[in-house]
Design a protein around this motif. Structure first.
Motif, PDB file in Angstrom:
ATOM      1  N   SER A  43       0.820  -1.215   0.000  1.00 41.93           N
ATOM      2  CA  SER A  43       0.000   0.000   0.000  1.00 41.93           C
ATOM      3  C   SER A  43       0.853   1.265   0.000  1.00 41.93           C
ATOM      4  N   LYS A  44       2.171   1.133   0.238  1.00 38.76           N
ATOM      5  CA  LYS A  44       3.046   2.308   0.250  1.00 38.76           C
ATOM      6  C   LYS A  44       3.364   2.753  -1.174  1.00 38.76           C
ATOM      7  N   ASN A  45       3.406   4.080  -1.375  1.00 42.45           N
ATOM      8  CA  ASN A  45       3.775   4.625  -2.685  1.00 42.45           C
ATOM      9  C   ASN A  45       5.168   4.162  -3.063  1.00 42.45           C
ATOM     10  N   GLY A  46       5.342   3.792  -4.330  1.00 39.43           N
ATOM     11  CA  GLY A  46       6.641   3.391  -4.826  1.00 39.43           C
ATOM     12  C   GLY A  46       6.988   1.935  -4.593  1.00 39.43           C
ATOM     13  N   TYR A  47       6.127   1.193  -3.897  1.00 41.07           N
ATOM     14  CA  TYR A  47       6.415  -0.224  -3.646  1.00 41.07           C
ATOM     15  C   TYR A  47       6.413  -1.025  -4.946  1.00 41.07           C
ATOM     16  N   ARG A  48       5.446  -0.712  -5.813  1.00 43.22           N
ATOM     17  CA  ARG A  48       5.336  -1.403  -7.098  1.00 43.22           C
ATOM     18  C   ARG A  48       5.707  -0.448  -8.231  1.00 43.22           C
ATOM     19  N   SER A  49       6.275  -1.007  -9.262  1.00 43.64           N
ATOM     20  CA  SER A  49       6.588  -0.225 -10.451  1.00 43.64           C
ATOM     21  C   SER A  49       5.282   0.216 -11.112  1.00 43.64           C
ATOM     22  N   ASN A  50       5.194   1.485 -11.482  1.00 47.43           N
ATOM     23  CA  ASN A  50       3.998   1.978 -12.161  1.00 47.43           C
ATOM     24  C   ASN A  50       3.762   1.267 -13.482  1.00 47.43           C
ATOM     25  N   VAL A  51       4.847   0.816 -14.119  1.00 48.09           N
ATOM     26  CA  VAL A  51       4.714   0.121 -15.401  1.00 48.09           C
ATOM     27  C   VAL A  51       3.885  -1.140 -15.222  1.00 48.09           C
ATOM     28  N   MET A  52       4.238  -1.955 -14.241  1.00 49.57           N
ATOM     29  CA  MET A  52       3.509  -3.215 -14.041  1.00 49.57           C
ATOM     30  C   MET A  52       2.209  -3.009 -13.273  1.00 49.57           C
ATOM     31  N   TYR A  53       2.163  -2.003 -12.437  1.00 45.91           N
ATOM     32  CA  TYR A  53       0.966  -1.759 -11.642  1.00 45.91           C
ATOM     33  C   TYR A  53      -0.236  -1.442 -12.530  1.00 45.91           C
ATOM     34  N   ASN A  54       0.011  -0.753 -13.626  1.00 46.91           N
ATOM     35  CA  ASN A  54      -1.071  -0.355 -14.532  1.00 46.91           C
ATOM     36  C   ASN A  54      -1.138  -1.227 -15.788  1.00 46.91           C
ATOM     37  N   ALA A  55      -0.393  -2.338 -15.817  1.00 46.76           N
ATOM     38  CA  ALA A  55      -0.342  -3.190 -17.010  1.00 46.76           C
ATOM     39  C   ALA A  55      -1.673  -3.907 -17.236  1.00 46.76           C
ATOM     40  N   THR A  56      -2.006  -4.077 -18.511  1.00 49.20           N
ATOM     41  CA  THR A  56      -3.176  -4.864 -18.892  1.00 49.20           C
ATOM     42  C   THR A  56      -2.702  -5.924 -19.888  1.00 49.20           C
ATOM     43  N   LEU A  57      -3.576  -6.826 -20.275  1.00 55.42           N
ATOM     44  CA  LEU A  57      -3.219  -7.854 -21.256  1.00 55.42           C
ATOM     45  C   LEU A  57      -2.762  -7.239 -22.575  1.00 55.42           C
ATOM     46  N   ASP A  58      -3.289  -6.082 -22.898  1.00 57.60           N
ATOM     47  CA  ASP A  58      -2.910  -5.417 -24.149  1.00 57.60           C
ATOM     48  C   ASP A  58      -1.446  -4.965 -24.157  1.00 57.60           C
ATOM     49  N   ASP A  59      -0.825  -4.883 -22.986  1.00 59.13           N
ATOM     50  CA  ASP A  59       0.570  -4.444 -22.889  1.00 59.13           C
ATOM     51  C   ASP A  59       1.572  -5.563 -23.180  1.00 59.13           C
ATOM     52  N   PHE A  60       1.106  -6.795 -23.317  1.00 56.22           N
ATOM     53  CA  PHE A  60       1.990  -7.930 -23.562  1.00 56.22           C
ATOM     54  C   PHE A  60       1.824  -8.427 -24.994  1.00 56.22           C
ATOM     55  N   ASP A  61       2.952  -8.715 -25.652  1.00 61.34           N
ATOM     56  CA  ASP A  61       2.820  -9.351 -26.961  1.00 61.34           C
ATOM     57  C   ASP A  61       2.567 -10.845 -26.739  1.00 61.34           C
ATOM     58  N   GLU A  62       2.239 -11.548 -27.785  1.00 58.26           N
ATOM     59  CA  GLU A  62       1.835 -12.958 -27.681  1.00 58.26           C
ATOM     60  C   GLU A  62       2.926 -13.823 -27.034  1.00 58.26           C
ATOM     61  N   ASP A  63       4.186 -13.595 -27.405  1.00 61.34           N
ATOM     62  CA  ASP A  63       5.285 -14.399 -26.853  1.00 61.34           C
ATOM     63  C   ASP A  63       5.433 -14.201 -25.347  1.00 61.34           C
ATOM     64  N   VAL A  64       5.395 -12.952 -24.904  1.00 61.21           N
ATOM     65  CA  VAL A  64       5.527 -12.668 -23.470  1.00 61.21           C
ATOM     66  C   VAL A  64       4.335 -13.245 -22.719  1.00 61.21           C
ATOM     67  N   PHE A  65       3.152 -13.094 -23.297  1.00 57.52           N
ATOM     68  CA  PHE A  65       1.944 -13.617 -22.650  1.00 57.52           C
ATOM     69  C   PHE A  65       2.023 -15.135 -22.495  1.00 57.52           C
ATOM     70  N   MET A  66       2.486 -15.827 -23.528  1.00 53.89           N
ATOM     71  CA  MET A  66       2.606 -17.285 -23.450  1.00 53.89           C
ATOM     72  C   MET A  66       3.678 -17.697 -22.439  1.00 53.89           C
TER      73      MET A  66
END
Length: 88
Positions: A43-66
């Motif tokens: 719950s503390k600010n900065g604990y998680r990377s904003n990149v992954m914190y806001n990631a959705t399935l659309d942010d991954f290409d097929e290879d990374v998703f698999m």
């Protein structure tokens, strides 16, 4: 979760305690730990990377998703067995 249990027991035939999460403070007290101390606090600010914190399935290409599906294969199978749908 299944993978973690398997890894933590080194795939040996040993009993593993499974309990409701609400009972964690009591379990920690029973084994001599203070349940009020937090080593990690998401719950503390900065604990998680904003990149992954806001990631959705659309942010991954097929290879990374698999790759993610393969990494969490046991969890995917467990969720399916419980009746949950997954994207894997």
């Amino acid at each position: 979760m299944i993978l973690e249990l398997s890894f933590s027991t080194m795939q040996k035939d040993v009993p593993v305690a499974i309990f409701p999460f609400e009972e964690l403070p009591n379990v920690l007290l029973e084994i001599g730990f203070n349940p009020t101390i937090k080593k990690k606090d998401g719950s503390k600010n900065g604990y998680r990377s904003n990149v992954m914190y806001n990631a959705t399935l659309d942010d991954f290409d097929e290879d990374v998703f698999m790759d993610l599906c393969e990494l969490y294969l046991m969890d995917v199978l467990f969720m399916r067995d419980l009746g949950y749908e997954t994207s894997c």
